[in-house]
Design a protein around this motif. Structure first.
Motif, PDB file in Angstrom:
ATOM      1  N   ALA A   1       0.832  -1.209   0.000  1.00 53.09           N
ATOM      2  CA  ALA A   1       0.000   0.000   0.000  1.00 53.09           C
ATOM      3  C   ALA A   1       0.866   1.258   0.000  1.00 53.09           C
ATOM      4  N   LEU A   2       1.958   1.245   0.777  1.00 60.13           N
ATOM      5  CA  LEU A   2       2.848   2.406   0.823  1.00 60.13           C
ATOM      6  C   LEU A   2       3.522   2.642  -0.526  1.00 60.13           C
ATOM      7  N   VAL A   3       3.934   1.560  -1.192  1.00 57.22           N
ATOM      8  CA  VAL A   3       4.513   1.700  -2.528  1.00 57.22           C
ATOM      9  C   VAL A   3       3.492   2.320  -3.474  1.00 57.22           C
ATOM     10  N   GLY A   4       2.252   1.837  -3.407  1.00 57.27           N
ATOM     11  CA  GLY A   4       1.206   2.407  -4.253  1.00 57.27           C
ATOM     12  C   GLY A   4       0.984   3.880  -3.976  1.00 57.27           C
ATOM     13  N   GLN A   5       0.967   4.234  -2.690  1.00 58.35           N
ATOM     14  CA  GLN A   5       0.768   5.639  -2.330  1.00 58.35           C
ATOM     15  C   GLN A   5       1.922   6.503  -2.840  1.00 58.35           C
ATOM     16  N   ALA A   6       3.143   6.015  -2.680  1.00 59.09           N
ATOM     17  CA  ALA A   6       4.306   6.780  -3.140  1.00 59.09           C
ATOM     18  C   ALA A   6       4.282   6.979  -4.649  1.00 59.09           C
TER      19      ALA A   6
ATOM     20  N   LEU B   1      -1.406  -2.825  -2.760  1.00 63.74           N
ATOM     21  CA  LEU B   1      -1.811  -3.795  -1.743  1.00 63.74           C
ATOM     22  C   LEU B   1      -2.156  -5.136  -2.386  1.00 63.74           C
ATOM     23  N   LEU B   2      -2.806  -5.074  -3.555  1.00 70.08           N
ATOM     24  CA  LEU B   2      -3.208  -6.302  -4.238  1.00 70.08           C
ATOM     25  C   LEU B   2      -1.991  -7.097  -4.715  1.00 70.08           C
ATOM     26  N   VAL B   3      -0.924  -6.402  -5.127  1.00 65.91           N
ATOM     27  CA  VAL B   3       0.308  -7.102  -5.510  1.00 65.91           C
ATOM     28  C   VAL B   3       0.828  -7.917  -4.331  1.00 65.91           C
ATOM     29  N   ALA B   4       0.914  -7.265  -3.167  1.00 68.22           N
ATOM     30  CA  ALA B   4       1.432  -7.955  -1.984  1.00 68.22           C
ATOM     31  C   ALA B   4       0.541  -9.121  -1.585  1.00 68.22           C
ATOM     32  N   PHE B   5      -0.758  -8.918  -1.613  1.00 65.07           N
ATOM     33  CA  PHE B   5      -1.689  -9.968  -1.221  1.00 65.07           C
ATOM     34  C   PHE B   5      -1.595 -11.162  -2.170  1.00 65.07           C
ATOM     35  N   GLY B   6      -1.483 -10.887  -3.467  1.00 59.20           N
ATOM     36  CA  GLY B   6      -1.444 -11.960  -4.450  1.00 59.20           C
ATOM     37  C   GLY B   6      -0.179 -12.794  -4.405  1.00 59.20           C
ATOM     38  N   LEU B   7       0.890 -12.241  -3.855  1.00 60.10           N
ATOM     39  CA  LEU B   7       2.153 -12.984  -3.810  1.00 60.10           C
ATOM     40  C   LEU B   7       2.271 -13.904  -2.591  1.00 60.10           C
ATOM     41  N   LEU B   8       1.414 -13.729  -1.598  1.00 62.94           N
ATOM     42  CA  LEU B   8       1.565 -14.495  -0.355  1.00 62.94           C
ATOM     43  C   LEU B   8       1.560 -16.016  -0.573  1.00 62.94           C
TER      44      LEU B   8
ATOM     45  N   PRO C   1      -3.239 -12.651 -11.940  1.00 63.79           N
ATOM     46  CA  PRO C   1      -2.778 -11.611 -12.874  1.00 63.79           C
ATOM     47  C   PRO C   1      -3.886 -11.023 -13.746  1.00 63.79           C
ATOM     48  N   PRO C   2      -4.828 -11.832 -14.301  1.00 66.91           N
ATOM     49  CA  PRO C   2      -5.905 -11.205 -15.068  1.00 66.91           C
ATOM     50  C   PRO C   2      -6.751 -10.251 -14.231  1.00 66.91           C
ATOM     51  N   VAL C   3      -7.001 -10.610 -12.974  1.00 68.43           N
ATOM     52  CA  VAL C   3      -7.799  -9.726 -12.130  1.00 68.43           C
ATOM     53  C   VAL C   3      -7.060  -8.412 -11.882  1.00 68.43           C
ATOM     54  N   TRP C   4      -5.762  -8.499 -11.572  1.00 70.75           N
ATOM     55  CA  TRP C   4      -4.984  -7.272 -11.360  1.00 70.75           C
ATOM     56  C   TRP C   4      -4.963  -6.428 -12.628  1.00 70.75           C
ATOM     57  N   HIS C   5      -4.751  -7.072 -13.763  1.00 66.63           N
ATOM     58  CA  HIS C   5      -4.715  -6.371 -15.049  1.00 66.63           C
ATOM     59  C   HIS C   5      -6.056  -5.712 -15.341  1.00 66.63           C
ATOM     60  N   ASN C   6      -7.142  -6.421 -15.118  1.00 68.46           N
ATOM     61  CA  ASN C   6      -8.472  -5.873 -15.413  1.00 68.46           C
ATOM     62  C   ASN C   6      -8.832  -4.737 -14.466  1.00 68.46           C
ATOM     63  N   LEU C   7      -8.469  -4.879 -13.191  1.00 65.61           N
ATOM     64  CA  LEU C   7      -8.728  -3.792 -12.248  1.00 65.61           C
ATOM     65  C   LEU C   7      -7.886  -2.569 -12.599  1.00 65.61           C
ATOM     66  N   ALA C   8      -6.669  -2.789 -13.075  1.00 65.53           N
ATOM     67  CA  ALA C   8      -5.848  -1.659 -13.512  1.00 65.53           C
ATOM     68  C   ALA C   8      -6.492  -0.950 -14.697  1.00 65.53           C
TER      69      ALA C   8
ATOM     70  N   LEU D   1      -6.499   4.561  -7.989  1.00 66.51           N
ATOM     71  CA  LEU D   1      -6.353   3.915  -6.688  1.00 66.51           C
ATOM     72  C   LEU D   1      -5.052   3.113  -6.634  1.00 66.51           C
ATOM     73  N   PRO D   2      -3.907   3.775  -6.738  1.00 66.81           N
ATOM     74  CA  PRO D   2      -2.644   3.031  -6.729  1.00 66.81           C
ATOM     75  C   PRO D   2      -2.388   2.311  -5.406  1.00 66.81           C
ATOM     76  N   ILE D   3      -2.921   2.829  -4.303  1.00 66.09           N
ATOM     77  CA  ILE D   3      -2.740   2.147  -3.014  1.00 66.09           C
ATOM     78  C   ILE D   3      -3.366   0.756  -3.070  1.00 66.09           C
ATOM     79  N   PHE D   4      -4.563   0.672  -3.642  1.00 57.98           N
ATOM     80  CA  PHE D   4      -5.245  -0.615  -3.756  1.00 57.98           C
ATOM     81  C   PHE D   4      -4.468  -1.567  -4.669  1.00 57.98           C
ATOM     82  N   LEU D   5      -3.948  -1.050  -5.785  1.00 61.18           N
ATOM     83  CA  LEU D   5      -3.184  -1.908  -6.700  1.00 61.18           C
ATOM     84  C   LEU D   5      -1.903  -2.418  -6.040  1.00 61.18           C
TER      85      LEU D   5
END
Length: 709
Positions: free
Chosen positions: A370-375, A500-507, A480-487, A494-498
Motif C-alpha cells: 500500500a505504501l509503494v502504491g501511495q508513493a 496492496l493487491l500485488v502484496a496480497f497476491g504474492l503471499l 494476474p488477469p484480475v490485477w490487469h483488469n482492475l488496472a 487507486l494506486p494504493i489498492f493496486l
C-alpha cells in the motif's frame, strides 16, 4: 538438477506464465471485409462507425438528427420493421435531480417463428457533447448493425433497440420501458464502452442468473467475465441502459470495453482512435449470443428466482461457474483444510515461530504494498493533472512501474525472512490472512470468493505435498488477469489498492520464492527497482491533449456577464479571463469566473399566467435547467405532478415548455438556458487543448434569471 529447482529458471518461468496469461486478455484480431457473409467483420462495421461518429451528436443537435435518419434507413435496408419511438421521458437521479427530454429511440424488429420471448439487443446512438463517440457508443451500434446483417430469423422475436438520451440520464431506455404494453419474457444484451479499446467484459447480469450464465458459458466466444467484477460493479453508483431494463423486470447481460480511458467523452473518441479488436470482440459476442438465444427457451432462462452463480473465466477462453449456494460449504472446506494442515505441521522444528512470523510478515507486506502504491501515486499525480478522466497517457507504463517497485520492496523484505525462518510455517502464517479474507468475502461479497478459494486450497495442497508449483499455477491463472483488469478499470486512481493487491497476491507463492533468496539477496530487489525506473521514464514521455473549459454566463436580470471555467486559467482562457479570478458555483461544480462584456443575449421568456409557468427558450437550446434552493414542489406537466427536485434539467427542450404551478410562497427558481457555442469573437481553442467532458457547461452560452413566487 531439476530445472524448477534453479532460482533463475523459476523466476523466468513465473514471469513468462504471468505475461502469457495477461497477453491472452487482449481482444482478437479484426476480421477483414472479405470474410464470409455469416461472420462478423470489424472492417465492415468500421464503415458504420465512421458514418455515425463524424462529429459530436448529443440530443437535439442537427448531427444527432442525421445519425438517427441514417440508422433508420440502415435497419430498413436490412429488412427490419423499423420505427422511431418518440416520447417525453424523465428520471429522478441521485434523489433530487430530475432529468427530462423528448427522446427518439430506434426500434428494429423481426418476429420469431415460434417465439418464447424477445431477444433485445441494445446500444445507444447519442454521444456526449464533447466527443464524436466512436467508442461510446458508435462501436456498440455498428456492432449491432453488422450482427443484424449476419443473423438469420430464429425461433424468438429479435428486437434491436438503439436508445436515445443515454448520455443525459438513460432517458431512451426509460422511454422504451414506459412504452411497453404487454410484457413477455425478454433477455436484454447491452453493448457499451468506457473508453476506446481493450477486452470486452461481461460485467453485469440480472438477478437469478444461474441458468442464464450456463447458457452464456456454452455460447460466448472469448468470455471475459467474473462474479467478482459484477460484485464490485454493484457497489458503484454507475448505471447503463441495462439498469432501467432490469428495473422493468427484464433479464440481461451487460458488455463493455474500458481501455484507453482518456478517450471517454472527449474529442479523442474518434474512429481512428478506436481499437478494431474491441469492435471485433463486441460483434463476435453479439452474433454468437444472438444465434444461441434466438433458438433458446427464453421463458425458462429469464424466469426469476433460479439462483445466483459464482463464475470466472480461465484465460478469456472458457467460463467456469457453480451455484453461489456452495460458497459457505467450500469456505468450510478451506477452514477444515487449514486446520488439518496446521495440525499436521505442528511438530516441525520452528513451526510455531515461523507461523507467527508469517502472520506478521504478511501484514507488513500488505502495508508495504500500500505504501509503494501511495508513493507512486504521489509521483504520478503531475502526469494526471489536466488529462482526460485523470488517466495519464503513460498509465500502463506507470502501472508496470508500480508492479516492479512493489515486487522489489517485497523481495527485499521476504528475502530476509525466508533465509531465517522455516518455510512452511512462514507460508501457513501468511495464508491465514487469505483464509480470513475468504470468510469475510463469503459473508459480504460471495461473488469474490472464487479468487480467494481456489488459490488458497491449492496453496495448502502444495504445502501438504511439499510441491510449491501446485500452489503457483492456479494463482497465476486467476490473479494476474484480475490485477490487469482492475488496472484497466481504475487507471491510476487507486494506486494504493493496486499496490496492496500485488502484496496480497504474492503471499501463496512464499514456498516457491524461497529458493530465489538462497543466494544473491539483493539481486532481485535491485533488478525490480531498475525495471521500475525504466518503466516510469517511458511512461513520463507519453503525452497528449490536455483539458480546458470555458463558458459564457449572463445574468438576464442584471445584464452582467462573466467568463466561467472549471479549470484554473490556462494559456487559452487567460485571453478572455482576467486574473485573479473569483470562485463560484456553476453547473453544480466549483468554478473560476471573471467579468465579461455583456452583448445582451436573448434570454428565456418566462410567462406566469395564473397557475401556469411557460418558458420559451431560444431555438436549438441544448438544455433548460431549473434550480431551487431546497426541494421544490408544486410543478406539474400535462396535469401530472412532477416529483420534488432541487434541479430539473430538460435537454433539447421544445420551443415552449408549460408547467402547472402551485409553489410555496417565497419559493425561488433559477432558470438557465444553455445555448451551443461561445460568443462571436471568442479566440479559438489552440492545438493541444480539448474540451473537458462537462457537457453542457463548456463551449456554451448560459443565460440565467431568477423567478420569485
Amino acid at each position: 538438477m531439476n530445472l524448477l529447482q534453479r532460482p533463475l529458471a523459476t523466476l523466468l518461468l513465473l514471469g513468462l506464465i504471468t505475461a502469457g496469461v495477461v497477453l491472452l486478455q487482449a481482444p482478437p484480431e479484426p476480421v477483414p471485409a472479405s470474410a464470409p457473409a455469416d461472420r462478423f467483420s470489424a472492417e465492415r462495421a468500421m464503415l458504420q462507425v465512421r458514418e455515425l461518429a463524424r462529429a459530436p451528436h448529443p440530443l437535439g443537435t442537427p448531427e444527432h438528427d442525421r445519425v438517427r435518419d441514417h440508422l433508420v434507413g440502415a435497419f430498413r435496408q436490412l429488412g427490419f420493421v423499423t420505427t422511431v419511438q418518440k416520447r417525453v421521458a424523465r428520471r429522478l437521479e441521485r434523489g433530487q435531480d430530475l432529468v427530462m427530454a423528448t427522446v427518439e429511440n430506434i426500434v428494429a424488429e423481426k418476429p420469431g417463428s415460434a417465439s418464447t420471448g424477445t431477444l433485445l439487443l441494445v446500444a445507444h446512438y447519442d454521444s456526449h457533447g464533447t466527443g464524436p463517440g466512436a467508442g461510446d457508443d458508435a462501436a456498440g451500434v455498428a456492432a449491432l448493425l453488422e450482427t443484424a446483417r449476419a443473423l438469420t430469423p430464429g425461433r424468438n422475436t429479435l428486437r434491436i433497440l438503439i436508445t436515445d438520451g443515454e448520455e443525459v440520464g438513460l432517458l431512451g431506455a426509460q422511454a422504451h420501458v414506459d412504452a411497453i404494453g404487454e410484457k413477455v419474457p425478454t433477455l436484454a444484451l447491452n453493448f457499451e464502452a468506457r473508453g476506446g479499446g481493450g477486452p470486452v467484459f461481461m460485467f453485469e447480469t440480472s438477478e437469478g442468473n444461474l441458468p442464464l450464465l450456463r447458457a452464456f458459458a456454452v455460447a460466448a466466444p472469448r468470455p471475459h467475465a467474473s462474479s467478482l467484477m459484477y460484485a464490485l460493479y454493484r457497489l458503484l453508483p454507475n448505471d447503463t441502459d441495462l439498469t432501467v431494463l432490469k428495473q422493468a423486470g427484464m433479464a440481461g447481460l451487460n458488455f463493455a470495453f474500458v481501455g484507453r480511458w482518456q478517450h471517454y467523452h472527449t474529442a479523442l473518441d474518434t474512429p481512428d482512435g478506436l481499437d478494431r479488436g474491441s469492435l471485433q470482440q463486441h460483434g463476435d459476442m453479439a452474433l454468437a449470443l444472438g444465434r444461441h438465444f434466438l433458438a433458446a427457451d427464453l421463458g425458462a432462462l429469464t424466469r426469476p428466482g433460479q439462483g445466483e452463480a459464482i463464475y470466472f473465466d480461465l484465460l478469456g477462453r472458457v467460463l467456469l461457474l457453480y451455484p453461489a449456494t456452495l460458497a459457505w460449504p467450500l469456505t468450510g472446506l478451506a477452514l477444515g483444510a487449514f486446520a488439518a494442515l496446521l495440525w499436521r505441521l505442528r511438530r516441525e522444528p520452528g513451526m510455531s515461530k515461523g507461523f507467527l512470523v508469517g502472520m506478521g510478515l504478511a501484514l507488513g507486506s500488505l502495508a508495504l504494498g500500500a505504501l509503494v502504491g501511495q508513493a507512486l501515486g504521489l509521483v504520478v499525480t503531475p502526469f494526471r493533472e489536466g488529462i482526460p478522466n485523470r488517466d495519464p497517457y503513460g498509465v500502463r507504463w506507470f502501472e508496470a512501474a508500480l508492479l516492479a517497485t512493489a515486487l522489489a520492496a517485497l523481495a527485499a523484505v521476504w528475502g530476509w525472512a525466508l533465509r531465517r525462518f522455516e518455510g512452511r510455517g512462514l507460508a501457513l502464517g501468511a495464508l491465514l490472512w487469505w483464509l480470513l479474507a475468504l470468510v469475510i468475502a463469503t459473508a459480504f461479497l460471495p461473488g469474490a470468493t472464487y479468487l480467494l478459494l481456489w488459490p488458497l486450497l491449492f496453496a495448502m495442497l502444495g504445502l501438504w505435498w511439499e510441491q510449491p508449483w501446485v500452489a503457483a499455477l492456479p494463482l497465476l491463472l486467476l490473479f494476474p488477469p484480475v490485477w490487469h483488469n482492475l488496472a484497466l478499470l481504475l487507471g491510476f486512481s487507486l494506486p494504493i489498492f493496486l499496490g496492496l493487491l500485488v502484496a496480497f497476491g504474492l503471499l501463496p507463492l512464499l514456498p516457491l520464492l524461497r529458493r530465489l533468496f538462497q543466494t544473491r539477496l539483493w539481486t532481485l530487489p535491485l533488478a525490480g527497482l531498475g525495471a521500475a525506473l525504466l518503466c516510469f521514464a517511458v511512461g513520463a514521455t507519453r503525452t497528449g491533449p490536455r483539458l480546458s473549459t470555458l463558458a459564457y454566463l449572463e445574468d438576464a436580470d442584471s445584464g452582467k456577464a462573466q467568463w466561467v471555467s472549471f479549470h484554473a486559467p490556462d494559456a487559452w482562457t487567460r485571453l478572455v479571463m482576467a486574473v485573479p479570478t473569483r470562485e463560484i458555483r456553476f453547473g453544480g461544480r466549483h468554478a473560476f469566473a471573471s467579468p465579461a462584456p455583456s452583448p445582451r443575449l436573448a434570454g428565456p421568456q418566462a410567462i406566469l399566467v395564473g397557475p401556469q409557468l411557460t418558458l420559451c427558450p431560444p431555438e436549438r437550446a441544448l438544455a433548460v435547467v431549473l434550480t431551487a434552493d431546497g426541494p421544490f414542489t408544486g410543478l406539474s406537466l400535462d396535469g401530472k405532478p412532477l416529483p420534488a427536485f432541487r434541479r430539473l434539467q430538460w435537454f433539447a427542450p421544445p420551443a415552449s415548455l408549460t408547467f402547472g404551478l402551485a409553489p410555496q410562497a417565497g419559493s425561488r427558481l433559477t432558470v438557465e438556458v444553455i445555448l451551443p457555442g461561445l460568443p462571436p469573437g471568442t479566440p479559438s481553442r489552440p492545438a493541444g487543448l480539448i474540451p473537458a467532458p462537462v457537457d453542457p457547461y463548456t463551449d456554451t452560452r448560459v443565460i440565467r434569471r431568477v423567478l420569485v413566487f
